[in-house]
Scaffold this motif. Structure first.
Motif, PDB file in Angstrom:
ATOM      1  N   LEU A   1       1.070  -1.086   0.008  1.00  0.00           N
ATOM      2  CA  LEU A   1       0.028   0.052   0.262  1.00  0.00           C
ATOM      3  C   LEU A   1       0.675   1.530  -0.110  1.00  0.00           C
ATOM      4  O   LEU A   1       1.731   1.482   0.969  1.00  0.00           O
ATOM      5  CB  LEU A   1      -0.801  -0.080   1.109  1.00  0.00           C
ATOM      6  CG  LEU A   1      -1.996   0.493   1.374  1.00  0.00           C
ATOM      7  CD1 LEU A   1      -3.302   0.194   0.292  1.00  0.00           C
ATOM      8  CD2 LEU A   1      -2.862   0.889   2.592  1.00  0.00           C
ATOM      9  N   ASP A   2       0.398   1.692  -0.661  1.00  0.00           N
ATOM     10  CA  ASP A   2       1.041   2.830  -1.058  1.00  0.00           C
ATOM     11  C   ASP A   2       0.286   4.698  -0.829  1.00  0.00           C
ATOM     12  O   ASP A   2      -0.269   4.784  -1.619  1.00  0.00           O
ATOM     13  CB  ASP A   2       1.376   4.156  -2.597  1.00  0.00           C
ATOM     14  CG  ASP A   2       2.073   5.055  -2.707  1.00  0.00           C
ATOM     15  OD1 ASP A   2       2.814   5.650  -1.501  1.00  0.00           O
ATOM     16  OD2 ASP A   2       2.690   5.709  -3.710  1.00  0.00           O
TER      17      ASP A   2
ATOM     18  N   THR B   1      -1.300   0.283  11.309  1.00  0.00           N
ATOM     19  CA  THR B   1      -0.753   0.770  12.319  1.00  0.00           C
ATOM     20  C   THR B   1       0.510   1.790  11.834  1.00  0.00           C
ATOM     21  O   THR B   1       0.213   2.696  11.930  1.00  0.00           O
ATOM     22  CB  THR B   1      -0.370   0.473  13.384  1.00  0.00           C
ATOM     23  OG1 THR B   1      -1.951  -0.621  13.952  1.00  0.00           O
ATOM     24  CG2 THR B   1      -0.033   0.984  14.710  1.00  0.00           C
ATOM     25  N   GLY B   2       1.481   1.334  11.165  1.00  0.00           N
ATOM     26  CA  GLY B   2       1.701   1.843  10.543  1.00  0.00           C
ATOM     27  C   GLY B   2       1.570   2.803   9.303  1.00  0.00           C
ATOM     28  O   GLY B   2       2.209   3.710   9.346  1.00  0.00           O
ATOM     29  N   HIS B   3       0.844   1.914   8.009  1.00  0.00           N
ATOM     30  CA  HIS B   3       0.238   3.475   7.329  1.00  0.00           C
ATOM     31  C   HIS B   3      -0.108   4.617   8.501  1.00  0.00           C
ATOM     32  O   HIS B   3       0.228   5.723   7.753  1.00  0.00           O
ATOM     33  CB  HIS B   3      -0.281   2.672   6.536  1.00  0.00           C
ATOM     34  CG  HIS B   3      -0.056   1.755   5.574  1.00  0.00           C
ATOM     35  ND1 HIS B   3       1.021   2.023   5.089  1.00  0.00           N
ATOM     36  CD2 HIS B   3      -0.296   0.005   5.116  1.00  0.00           C
ATOM     37  CE1 HIS B   3       1.337   0.246   4.049  1.00  0.00           C
ATOM     38  NE2 HIS B   3       0.811  -0.383   4.778  1.00  0.00           N
ATOM     39  N   VAL B   4      -1.393   4.339   9.232  1.00  0.00           N
ATOM     40  CA  VAL B   4      -1.682   5.109   9.895  1.00  0.00           C
ATOM     41  C   VAL B   4      -1.467   6.068  11.133  1.00  0.00           C
ATOM     42  O   VAL B   4      -0.927   7.339  10.040  1.00  0.00           O
ATOM     43  CB  VAL B   4      -3.021   5.191  11.363  1.00  0.00           C
ATOM     44  CG1 VAL B   4      -3.288   5.978  12.375  1.00  0.00           C
ATOM     45  CG2 VAL B   4      -4.017   4.314  10.714  1.00  0.00           C
ATOM     46  N   ARG B   5       0.352   6.056  11.222  1.00  0.00           N
ATOM     47  CA  ARG B   5       1.425   6.575  11.560  1.00  0.00           C
ATOM     48  C   ARG B   5       1.271   7.105  10.565  1.00  0.00           C
ATOM     49  O   ARG B   5       1.959   8.925  10.867  1.00  0.00           O
ATOM     50  CB  ARG B   5       2.511   5.687  12.577  1.00  0.00           C
ATOM     51  CG  ARG B   5       1.867   5.045  13.953  1.00  0.00           C
ATOM     52  CD  ARG B   5       3.199   4.815  14.676  1.00  0.00           C
ATOM     53  NE  ARG B   5       2.983   6.300  15.769  1.00  0.00           N
ATOM     54  CZ  ARG B   5       4.127   5.565  15.995  1.00  0.00           C
ATOM     55  NH1 ARG B   5       4.752   4.313  16.812  1.00  0.00           N
ATOM     56  NH2 ARG B   5       4.994   6.771  16.815  1.00  0.00           N
ATOM     57  N   ALA B   6       1.982   7.552   9.410  1.00  0.00           N
ATOM     58  CA  ALA B   6       2.449   7.768   8.508  1.00  0.00           C
ATOM     59  C   ALA B   6       1.665   9.219   8.330  1.00  0.00           C
ATOM     60  O   ALA B   6       2.299  10.002   7.571  1.00  0.00           O
ATOM     61  CB  ALA B   6       2.909   6.602   6.599  1.00  0.00           C
ATOM     62  N   LEU B   7       0.082   8.374   8.373  1.00  0.00           N
ATOM     63  CA  LEU B   7      -0.440   9.936   7.748  1.00  0.00           C
ATOM     64  C   LEU B   7      -0.675  10.686   8.676  1.00  0.00           C
ATOM     65  O   LEU B   7      -0.834  11.805   8.580  1.00  0.00           O
ATOM     66  CB  LEU B   7      -1.882   9.263   7.240  1.00  0.00           C
ATOM     67  CG  LEU B   7      -1.642   8.307   6.327  1.00  0.00           C
ATOM     68  CD1 LEU B   7      -3.268   7.421   5.595  1.00  0.00           C
ATOM     69  CD2 LEU B   7      -0.673   9.204   4.494  1.00  0.00           C
ATOM     70  N   ARG B   8      -1.056  10.200  10.395  1.00  0.00           N
ATOM     71  CA  ARG B   8      -0.890  10.917  11.003  1.00  0.00           C
ATOM     72  C   ARG B   8      -0.086  10.883  12.284  1.00  0.00           C
ATOM     73  O   ARG B   8       0.290  10.661  13.189  1.00  0.00           O
ATOM     74  CB  ARG B   8      -2.611  10.452  11.724  1.00  0.00           C
ATOM     75  CG  ARG B   8      -3.754  10.837  11.103  1.00  0.00           C
ATOM     76  CD  ARG B   8      -4.923  10.634  11.869  1.00  0.00           C
ATOM     77  NE  ARG B   8      -4.771  12.681  12.995  1.00  0.00           N
ATOM     78  CZ  ARG B   8      -6.123  11.357  13.727  1.00  0.00           C
ATOM     79  NH1 ARG B   8      -6.619  11.284  13.113  1.00  0.00           N
ATOM     80  NH2 ARG B   8      -6.111  12.604  14.596  1.00  0.00           N
ATOM     81  N   PRO B   9       1.872  11.025  11.891  1.00  0.00           N
ATOM     82  CA  PRO B   9       2.317  11.131  12.387  1.00  0.00           C
ATOM     83  C   PRO B   9       2.531  11.595  14.436  1.00  0.00           C
ATOM     84  O   PRO B   9       2.965  11.666  15.129  1.00  0.00           O
ATOM     85  CB  PRO B   9       3.626  12.370  11.860  1.00  0.00           C
ATOM     86  CG  PRO B   9       2.989  13.215  11.024  1.00  0.00           C
ATOM     87  CD  PRO B   9       1.443  12.259  10.785  1.00  0.00           C
ATOM     88  N   ALA B  10       1.546  12.769  14.421  1.00  0.00           N
ATOM     89  CA  ALA B  10       1.579  13.167  15.482  1.00  0.00           C
ATOM     90  C   ALA B  10       0.648  12.653  16.362  1.00  0.00           C
ATOM     91  O   ALA B  10       1.314  12.317  18.172  1.00  0.00           O
ATOM     92  CB  ALA B  10       0.671  14.661  15.910  1.00  0.00           C
ATOM     93  N   LEU B  11      -0.131  11.352  16.525  1.00  0.00           N
ATOM     94  CA  LEU B  11      -0.798  10.318  16.982  1.00  0.00           C
ATOM     95  C   LEU B  11       0.143   9.489  17.885  1.00  0.00           C
ATOM     96  O   LEU B  11       1.104   8.862  17.153  1.00  0.00           O
ATOM     97  CB  LEU B  11      -1.465   9.479  16.393  1.00  0.00           C
ATOM     98  CG  LEU B  11      -2.547  10.038  15.358  1.00  0.00           C
ATOM     99  CD1 LEU B  11      -3.464   8.556  14.905  1.00  0.00           C
ATOM    100  CD2 LEU B  11      -4.021  10.115  17.068  1.00  0.00           C
TER     101      LEU B  11
ATOM    102  N   GLY C   1      -3.197   5.493  19.895  1.00  0.00           N
ATOM    103  CA  GLY C   1      -3.723   5.764  19.320  1.00  0.00           C
ATOM    104  C   GLY C   1      -4.374   5.654  17.619  1.00  0.00           C
ATOM    105  O   GLY C   1      -4.848   5.276  16.967  1.00  0.00           O
ATOM    106  N   ALA C   2      -3.027   5.382  17.424  1.00  0.00           N
ATOM    107  CA  ALA C   2      -2.647   4.815  15.501  1.00  0.00           C
ATOM    108  C   ALA C   2      -3.421   3.804  16.152  1.00  0.00           C
ATOM    109  O   ALA C   2      -3.481   3.039  14.615  1.00  0.00           O
ATOM    110  CB  ALA C   2      -1.409   4.917  14.757  1.00  0.00           C
ATOM    111  N   GLU C   3      -2.834   2.773  17.261  1.00  0.00           N
ATOM    112  CA  GLU C   3      -3.645   1.518  17.450  1.00  0.00           C
ATOM    113  C   GLU C   3      -4.559   1.521  16.446  1.00  0.00           C
ATOM    114  O   GLU C   3      -5.673  -0.047  15.984  1.00  0.00           O
ATOM    115  CB  GLU C   3      -2.645   0.326  18.115  1.00  0.00           C
ATOM    116  CG  GLU C   3      -2.707  -0.640  18.127  1.00  0.00           C
ATOM    117  CD  GLU C   3      -2.853  -1.548  19.133  1.00  0.00           C
ATOM    118  OE1 GLU C   3      -1.598  -3.122  18.458  1.00  0.00           O
ATOM    119  OE2 GLU C   3      -2.639  -1.168  20.334  1.00  0.00           O
ATOM    120  N   LEU C   4      -4.911   2.075  17.724  1.00  0.00           N
ATOM    121  CA  LEU C   4      -6.580   1.602  17.800  1.00  0.00           C
ATOM    122  C   LEU C   4      -7.859   2.250  16.553  1.00  0.00           C
ATOM    123  O   LEU C   4      -8.288   2.076  16.335  1.00  0.00           O
ATOM    124  CB  LEU C   4      -7.165   2.727  19.411  1.00  0.00           C
ATOM    125  CG  LEU C   4      -8.891   3.357  19.181  1.00  0.00           C
ATOM    126  CD1 LEU C   4      -9.721   1.675  19.439  1.00  0.00           C
ATOM    127  CD2 LEU C   4      -9.251   4.605  20.069  1.00  0.00           C
TER     128      LEU C   4
END
Length: 395
Positions: A82-83, A135-145, A149-152
């Motif tokens: 996924l990109d 979760t890694g993709h979520v953190r890439a899109l929302r690094p402040a989390l 929170g990213a895992e949830l």
């Protein structure tokens, strides 16, 4: 929806027979459940004899393991490739993946418990790795989390995407893919409560209070044991021993083990319907009522997470009339959510409304069934924020 694979003519040996067996088993496990299938049923579905089926799979447990492993493989591949620099395209790809592999949610949530202990551990490890990838993709899109929170949000996105496994609502494609992409994006964008972090490991609390009524004590233990081990794996003697009596004494309170399950599920339905009635009486508007219903359901799933387990995994063990009644009650309850949601958004089509509602319920159910997530004191506010986004409520 994943395409149905027609059974080949008897006596033929298609080169893709193993794939045909897995496709048929995926469909049958999803529609009918593990306990209601035999290897003979599965062989008939692909037009072969049982002996031919056993040349590919040693038994039903082995076949279920391969169905689950086969189902997770494309998910892992998509998440690995996924990109997320093209966010819209990434979300559409996840939406399409969910529709292409629609049975996976039920197979994972309801049927994986039938695996051997070793296979169940391995499967959970695979699920954990998939969750970590998203979760890694979520953190890439929302690094402040915060990582918690990213895992949830990642697991809530998975809940949204797999929620369509629990109903038969259809939409044309690519509309279905786009709606799921939109809902996954709504979760991704949810602002979590300030300071949402991982909860400390839960400490053993005080022992639960023991009811004065022996009947209530038996019911409490039965619900707990059915949720942990599965209805078929728990005996009357074990339930009796948990409350300090002999097996035959149980029959003074319940005619059978099945009656314990029936009573538990009726109780759960009664709680939900009572809360629904209270919402109807006290809400000042459809939006207010839907918000109250969200909070009510989140409270139910957290306080009665074992009943949530039973509603997902054990309804098929009920007698036919009771099973139909239980499922109709669940449908009626969902219909009330849909009614309120469409009152808030009059232009929303019934199918799209039902898909949104089921997404909310699945996210709540998944969180409640995960002990370390359920223990987080900030979870109710976080889930309410996610539900508000999914239902597009003022918030």
């Amino acid at each position: 929806m994943a395409p149905q694979t027609a059974a080949p003519a008897r006596g033929t040996r298609p080169r893709n027979r193993r794939a045909l067996i897995l496709a048929a088993a995926t469909d049958l496990f999803h529609r009918r459940g593990y306990d209601r299938l035999t290897m003979g049923d599965l062989a008939e579905a692909v037009g072969i004899g049982p002996s031919a089926l056993y040349r590919h799979f040693s038994g039903k447990q082995h076949l279920l393991r391969e169905v689950l492993t086969d189902g997770l493989a494309p998910v892992r591949q998509v998440l690995t490739e996924l990109d997320v620099t093209d966010r819209a395209a990434a979300l559409r790809r996840l939406g399409a993946l969910a529709v292409d592999h629609r049975p996976l949610g039920v197979l994972w949530q309801r049927e994986a418990r039938h695996l051997t202990r070793e296979d169940r551990t391995a499967f959970r490890g695979e699920l954990h790795e998939i969750g970590a990838l998203l979760t890694g993709h979520v953190r890439a899109l929302r690094p402040a989390l915060d990582p918690a929170g990213a895992e949830l949000l990642a697991w809530s996105m998975i809940g949204v995407l797999t929620s369509i496994s629990f109903h038969r609502v259809e939409l044309p494609r690519p509309d279905y893919d786009d709606l799921l992409a939109h809902l996954a994006g709504a979760v991704l964008d949810t602002p979590l409560p300030a300071g949402f972090t991982a909860a400390p490991p839960p400490r053993p609390g005080p022992a639960a209070l023991v009811p004065a009524s022996r009947r209530e004590a038996l019911l409490n233990e039965a619900v707990r044991m059915f949720a942990v081990h599965g209805f078929t794996e728990v005996g009357i003697e074990e339930i009796a021993a948990a409350v300090g009596i002999t097996g035959p004494s149980v029959y003074h309170h319940f005619p059978s083990k099945l009656d314990l399950l029936v009573t538990a599920l009726r109780r759960g339905a009664a709680v939900l319907l009572t809360d629904l009635s209270a919402v109807h009486r006290t809400a000042t508007s459809a939006s207010d009522g839907l918000g109250a219903l969200v909070r009510s359901y989140l409270g139910f799933t957290r306080a009665h997470h074992e009943l949530v387990d039973l509603l997902i995994t054990e309804v098929d063990h009920l007698p036919d009339d009771e099973r139909r009644h239980s499922r109709q009650t669940q449908r009626d309850y969902l219909d009330e959510w849909v009614h309120l949601l469409r009152a808030v958004h009059p232009g929303l089509e019934p199918a799209a409304a039902r898909i949104r509602v089921q997404a909310v319920l699945t996210v709540a159910n998944d969180a409640a069934r995960t002990p370390r997530v359920r223990a987080n004191p900030a979870l109710p506010a976080a889930l309410e924020a996610i539900a508000t986004r999914l239902l597009h409520l003022p918030g």
